[in-house]
Design an enzyme around this catalytic site. Structure first.
Site, short mmCIF file in Angstrom:
data_model
loop_
_atom_site.label_atom_id
_atom_site.label_comp_id
_atom_site.label_asym_id
_atom_site.label_seq_id
_atom_site.Cartn_x
_atom_site.Cartn_y
_atom_site.Cartn_z
N ARG A 194 22.35 -15.92 17.47
CA ARG A 194 23.40 -16.14 16.49
C ARG A 194 22.89 -16.84 15.23
O ARG A 194 23.57 -17.67 14.62
CB ARG A 194 24.56 -16.93 17.09
CG ARG A 194 25.23 -16.27 18.27
CD ARG A 194 25.91 -14.95 17.90
NE ARG A 194 26.60 -14.37 19.03
CZ ARG A 194 26.03 -13.54 19.90
NH1 ARG A 194 24.76 -13.16 19.74
NH2 ARG A 194 26.71 -13.06 20.93
N SER A 243 34.83 -16.31 19.07
CA SER A 243 34.16 -17.43 19.76
C SER A 243 34.02 -18.61 18.82
O SER A 243 33.48 -18.49 17.72
CB SER A 243 32.78 -16.99 20.25
OG SER A 243 32.89 -15.98 21.23
N GLU A 313 30.22 -21.80 16.01
CA GLU A 313 29.91 -20.42 15.65
C GLU A 313 30.82 -19.98 14.50
O GLU A 313 30.40 -19.22 13.63
CB GLU A 313 30.08 -19.48 16.84
CG GLU A 313 29.66 -18.06 16.55
CD GLU A 313 29.52 -17.21 17.80
OE1 GLU A 313 29.79 -16.00 17.71
OE2 GLU A 313 29.14 -17.74 18.86
#
Length: 332
Positions: A194, A243, A313
């Site tokens: 990520r 998320s 995130e």
């Protein structure tokens, strides 16, 4: 002083916003995109909350984006947003200029042959997966489960169901703050979980992807599995940003949130979903303050319970309203 105050403070009130807007609207610059003053960003974020942008610019095409960047004064803060799926806009709004690439000009997805697809940054991840299905390319099914844009997937190595953008990307096209064009290979992106090491000021406009030939029935089955998983374990019909936190090494964010007793935790109109507790939702009339305070509260409780410091995130942008700042949790 320039058109806007320096150091990220944004335009100096309405006069500063109007002055900057007048500068960018000057016919001598030849810009062809859409310029909007005091744009309501809550309409584009999936949380449906947040303050306005001083100015929003939507370039007509790549050449217009280059011209815009060259015309934008260096002291003006520039923020890039996509379709708003994993984005939290703070209640004080976003200073300077917010750049949003429109689907017209940046949303095309085309198969180029030899197992490759070129996609514009404004195209949805679902569209990329659909084109891969049409031409019989495997390995793109996970994009069907990412509620975002190709540009966001490039920037943060978006992934789902155990597959990441890094596995499919060949190269990406981007512009820097000065309007210079760059071509970056997969290695140049410096991908990890990520995350990309590519400079933060790069604005991605398109990318080339590749995948192996596969039977359409198998591709469709994989996409259906992704969709079924999303609909059964994620609050996809809520106002959510996806998320909230990245998975820590060796565990899952939701497990640590659950262990800390934060499933269903609510602050104001913001709530950690009871269905999937790594999803933060606007359960009522949540403000950006409610959502960010809830996230930082969860980070603190997880650290106190397990010693794990969760990393956001969801991207948080903009200014806090005076007196409603949210301090990020930092272990003492």
């Amino acid at each position: 002083m320039g058109l806007c105050a320096a150091q990220g403070a944004g335009c100096a009130g309405r006069a500063g916003v109007s002055e900057l807007g007048s500068h960018l609207a000057d016919p001598a610059l030849g810009l062809r995109g859409k310029l909007t003053e005091r744009a309501d960003l809550s309409k584009i974020t999936w949380f449906r909350t947040g303050g306005p942008a001083d100015l929003v610019y939507q370039p007509a095409d790549e050449a217009d984006l280059e011209a815009f960047l060259k015309a934008l004064p260096a002291e003006v803060p520039l923020t890039v947003v996509g379709i708003g799926s994993n984005l939290l806009i703070r209640d004080g709004g976003v200073p300077g200029v917010t750049l949003r690439l429109p689907a017209k000009g940046f949303g095309e997805v085309d198969a180029t042959g030899k197992g490759r697809i070129r996609a514009g940054a404004a195209a949805s991840d679902k569209r990329l997966a659909a084109v891969a299905l049409e031409v019989g390319l495997g390995g793109f099914h996970f994009f069907h489960g990412i509620p975002g844009s190709v540009g966001g997937a490039i920037r943060m190595n978006g992934g789902a169901n155990g597959v990441e953008t890094a596995e499919r990307l060949v190269e990406a096209v981007a512009y820097d703050r000065a309007g210079d064009r760059h071509l970056l290979s997969r290695a140049d992106m410096g991908y990890s979980y990520r995350h990309a090491d590519a400079p933060e000021d790069l604005i991605f406009v398109s990318a080339l992807f590749e995948g192996p030939a596969a039977e359409r029935e198998a591709i469709r089955a994989a996409m259906d599995e992704v969709q079924h998983h999303r609909e059964t374990v994620q609050p996809v019909r809520e106002k959510t940003g996806g998320s909230t936190f990245k998975n820590p090494p060796g565990t899952s964010a939701w497990k640590e949130i659950d262990r800390a007793g934060c499933r269903g935790l609510r602050i104001g109109g913001a709530e950690m979903s009871a269905l999937h507790c790594n999803f933060m939702i606007n359960a009522g009339e949540a403000s950006g303050h409610d959502l960010e305070l809830l996230g930082e509260t969860v980070r603190r409780r997880v650290f106190e319970t397990s010693g794990i410091l969760l990393e956001w995130e969801i991207k948080r942008l903009g200014r806090f309203e005076p007196g409603r700042e949210v301090e990020p949790f930092r272990p003492s």
